[in-house]
Enzyme design. Structure first.
Site, PDB file in Angstrom:
ATOM      1  N   THR A  17       0.816  -1.218   0.000  1.00 21.38           N
ATOM      2  CA  THR A  17       0.000   0.000   0.000  1.00 21.38           C
ATOM      3  C   THR A  17       0.851   1.269   0.000  1.00 21.38           C
ATOM      4  O   THR A  17       0.324   2.377  -0.098  1.00 21.38           O
ATOM      5  CB  THR A  17      -0.952   0.039   1.218  1.00 21.38           C
ATOM      6  OG1 THR A  17      -0.170  -0.103   2.401  1.00 21.38           O
ATOM      7  CG2 THR A  17      -1.967  -1.091   1.149  1.00 21.38           C
ATOM      8  N   LYS A  43      -4.247  -3.262   7.088  1.00 17.42           N
ATOM      9  CA  LYS A  43      -5.016  -2.868   5.900  1.00 17.42           C
ATOM     10  C   LYS A  43      -5.690  -4.060   5.222  1.00 17.42           C
ATOM     11  O   LYS A  43      -6.060  -3.985   4.048  1.00 17.42           O
ATOM     12  CB  LYS A  43      -4.094  -2.160   4.903  1.00 17.42           C
ATOM     13  CG  LYS A  43      -3.397  -0.939   5.499  1.00 17.42           C
ATOM     14  CD  LYS A  43      -3.602   0.313   4.682  1.00 17.42           C
ATOM     15  CE  LYS A  43      -3.157   1.539   5.472  1.00 17.42           C
ATOM     16  NZ  LYS A  43      -2.175   2.347   4.783  1.00 17.42           N
ATOM     17  N   ILE A  96      13.738  -4.731  -2.203  1.00 13.80           N
ATOM     18  CA  ILE A  96      13.926  -3.474  -2.922  1.00 13.80           C
ATOM     19  C   ILE A  96      14.434  -2.378  -1.970  1.00 13.80           C
ATOM     20  O   ILE A  96      15.225  -1.534  -2.346  1.00 13.80           O
ATOM     21  CB  ILE A  96      12.604  -3.006  -3.568  1.00 13.80           C
ATOM     22  CG1 ILE A  96      11.981  -4.121  -4.401  1.00 13.80           C
ATOM     23  CG2 ILE A  96      12.813  -1.734  -4.373  1.00 13.80           C
ATOM     24  CD1 ILE A  96      12.827  -4.612  -5.553  1.00 13.80           C
ATOM     25  N   GLU A  98      16.078   0.260   0.343  1.00 18.13           N
ATOM     26  CA  GLU A  98      17.449   0.755   0.495  1.00 18.13           C
ATOM     27  C   GLU A  98      17.689   1.120   1.954  1.00 18.13           C
ATOM     28  O   GLU A  98      16.752   1.358   2.693  1.00 18.13           O
ATOM     29  CB  GLU A  98      17.644   2.052  -0.283  1.00 18.13           C
ATOM     30  CG  GLU A  98      17.440   1.994  -1.750  1.00 18.13           C
ATOM     31  CD  GLU A  98      17.630   3.385  -2.375  1.00 18.13           C
ATOM     32  OE1 GLU A  98      16.759   3.787  -3.150  1.00 18.13           O
ATOM     33  OE2 GLU A  98      18.637   4.045  -2.070  1.00 18.13           O
ATOM     34  N   GLU A 214      31.893  -3.057 -10.552  1.00 15.17           N
ATOM     35  CA  GLU A 214      32.289  -1.773  -9.982  1.00 15.17           C
ATOM     36  C   GLU A 214      33.490  -1.976  -9.070  1.00 15.17           C
ATOM     37  O   GLU A 214      33.884  -3.113  -8.811  1.00 15.17           O
ATOM     38  CB  GLU A 214      31.105  -1.198  -9.183  1.00 15.17           C
ATOM     39  CG  GLU A 214      29.899  -0.910 -10.053  1.00 15.17           C
ATOM     40  CD  GLU A 214      28.772  -0.226  -9.317  1.00 15.17           C
ATOM     41  OE1 GLU A 214      28.767  -0.197  -8.070  1.00 15.17           O
ATOM     42  OE2 GLU A 214      27.877   0.301 -10.010  1.00 15.17           O
ATOM     43  N   HIS A 256      28.085   3.386  -5.282  1.00 15.29           N
ATOM     44  CA  HIS A 256      27.395   2.672  -4.217  1.00 15.29           C
ATOM     45  C   HIS A 256      28.261   2.439  -2.994  1.00 15.29           C
ATOM     46  O   HIS A 256      29.481   2.478  -3.058  1.00 15.29           O
ATOM     47  CB  HIS A 256      26.906   1.317  -4.742  1.00 15.29           C
ATOM     48  CG  HIS A 256      26.046   1.449  -5.940  1.00 15.29           C
ATOM     49  ND1 HIS A 256      26.412   1.008  -7.176  1.00 15.29           N
ATOM     50  CD2 HIS A 256      24.840   2.036  -6.096  1.00 15.29           C
ATOM     51  CE1 HIS A 256      25.461   1.292  -8.033  1.00 15.29           C
ATOM     52  NE2 HIS A 256      24.494   1.915  -7.408  1.00 15.29           N
TER      53      HIS A 256
END
Lengths: 299, 164
Positions: A17, A43, A96, A98, A214, A256
């Site tokens: 949500t 919810k 996902i 961070e 990297e 990063h």
């Protein structure tokens, strides 16, 4: 075929949500991805783009067959969400979120290992298998076809944005992608490149892999070792970014969190040498990915 | 190092690192994309004046401020902007910020070597805005590496006396 996600993926979105999660769910559903449920405590009964919302993952798992979880929960609570997914034995968990505290990551990565759950991320932009129109996370946005066309080249990347640019290079070369994986830019992640390559090795659909590297970490060095030990025998085309960082004062961070060179280790030039020594095609220039891929796929 | 506006972190993050010397203002997006952008620029013989990487969805005012900062360093005579395709960065907002900075500093984009490569959300609008403002815009017509070659060539043409 593919790795990680395909038409058999039955997906739950934890934190559905939320503003970003609901938009990403909308794009995924429009693409053709099967999201069967969403979780946001308190919810239950609501729905997001037609996807039913539950209070807990257990309640969702009681009602639906679920084999994939996507975690969109804010950093303070993400670890709880991941542990919930592990507790419910969800075999694949793509994180996902961070800025998850490192000690949380270490803890849930250990737990996932014990429970034999695969974690991708944290700080992953997602995973996509274009042939089955499955995507987890924001990868591809509302127009995945732009960069991601179905085909036989795998993509594994430490950078979310460059996952798409690499897939785009594959498209420009005249080919398509089997599965693209954004492994996450954090220091502690669930699936380093070597693990993803192991999966690509076993995937009959994947004929070659493009890897974005990297500075920092030992990922690329581990890949070179893995290839030497025949863990991955298909052609690997690698581009290692950040060569200029070798000239900068040690410990400075560009890009990063994980892209940090310390005590002389993690240098891109060393990574390139190790990969070349193992027989990989290391692109000196990013554009070379196209010509190298065309040569490799001709065979 | 300059930390830019931590209070609005969720609306886009940015980092500015000044380099010694250099004449190209560097404004690139994406952690990985910025690394590539800097590498490619050096490889083609460009001299960046700074390393600046931004991500997320910074508001126009933040972009404008950042770009003005980049362009204000003494010796900066060119502008290089490269962004990897993203799913959320509104390219038209970024373009507006850049155009605004050029206007505020009264820099003539037809004389000042500049190139922007940005693809993603609303990029048709970004292209329209840049074309109108006479700022060289590229999107999916080029790769991220191509952008570096373009700015180095433009710098050579504009300042032939500075060629090595």
């Amino acid at each position: 075929m593919a790795i990680l996600v395909d038409k058999n993926s039955k997906i739950v979105v934890q934190g559905i949500t939320g503003r970003e999660a609901s938009m990403v769910a909308k794009h995924a559903l429009a693409y053709g991805t099967k999201i069967v449920a969403g979780i946001t405590p308190g919810k239950e009964g609501q729905s997001v783009e037609g996807v039913p919302v539950y209070d807990t993952l257990k309640r969702a798992c009681d009602k639906h067959e679920i084999n994939t979880a996507v975690v969109y929960v804010p950093p303070a609570f993400a670890s709880d969400a991941v542990m919930e997914a592990i507790g419910n034995r969800v075999p694949l968990i793509v994180i996902i979120t961070e800025r998850i505290p490192q000690q949380d990551a270490i803890r849930f990565l250990g737990a996932a290992n014990q429970a034999k759950c695969t974690i991708v991320g944290p700080n992953s932009v997602g995973v996509i298998t274009p042939e089955d129109r499955v995507k987890l996370g924001a990868i591809g946005g509302d127009n995945p076809e732009r960069c991601f066309v179905p085909g036989n080249v795998g993509v594994v990347s430490r950078s979310g944005g460059m996952t798409a640019e690499c897939a785009w290079m594959v498209k420009r070369a005249g080919f398509g992608v089997s599965t693209c994986v954004s492994i996450g830019g954090d220091t502690f992640i669930g699936s380093p490149p070597k693990k993803i390559l192991g999966m690509f090795e076993d995937d009959p659909k994947t004929k070659a892999v493009v890897m974005w590297g990297e500075p920092g970490t030992r990922y690329e060095e581990d890949v070179a070792e893995f290839i030497k030990n025949k863990g991955f025998t298909k052609p690997l085309i690698a581009y290692i970014s950040g060569r200029f960082v070798e000239e900068m004062p040690e410990g400075t961070v560009f890009g990063h969190a994980a892209s940090i060179i310390e005590s002389g280790s993690g240098k891109p030039s060393n990574k390139m040498a190790a990969l070349r020594e193992a027989g990989c095609h290391v692109a000196e220039n990013f554009n070379d990915i196209i010509t190298i891929l065309q040569k490799v796929m001709e065979k | 190092m300059i930390e830019v506006d931590k209070t609005e972190a969720y609306r886009g993050t940015a980092r500015y690192t000044e380099m010694e010397g250099g004449n190209i203002g560097f404004f690139c997006g994406g952690g990985g994309g910025s690394l590539l952008s800097y590498d490619a620029l050096l490889r083609f013989g460009g001299k960046p004046a700074n390393y600046t990487e931004f991500g997320g969805n910074p508001p126009e005012a933040k972009v404008r401020g950042l770009v003005k900062g980049v362009l204000s360093k003494p010796g900066v005579k060119g502008f290089y902007m490269n962004l990897n395709i993203t799913n959320n960065t509104q390219t038209d907002i970024v373009a507006k910020g850049i155009i605004g900075a050029f206007q505020d500093l009264k820099i003539d984009p037809t004389k000042f070597p500049a190139v922007l490569r940005l693809a993603g959300v609303h990029d048709a609008e970004a292209r329209r805005l840049c074309t109108e403002a006479r700022l060289e815009y590229h999107g999916d017509d080029i790769t991220m590496e191509d952008t570096a070659r373009i700015i180095v060539d433009k710098m050579k043409k504009a300042y032939p006396e500075e060629a090595d």
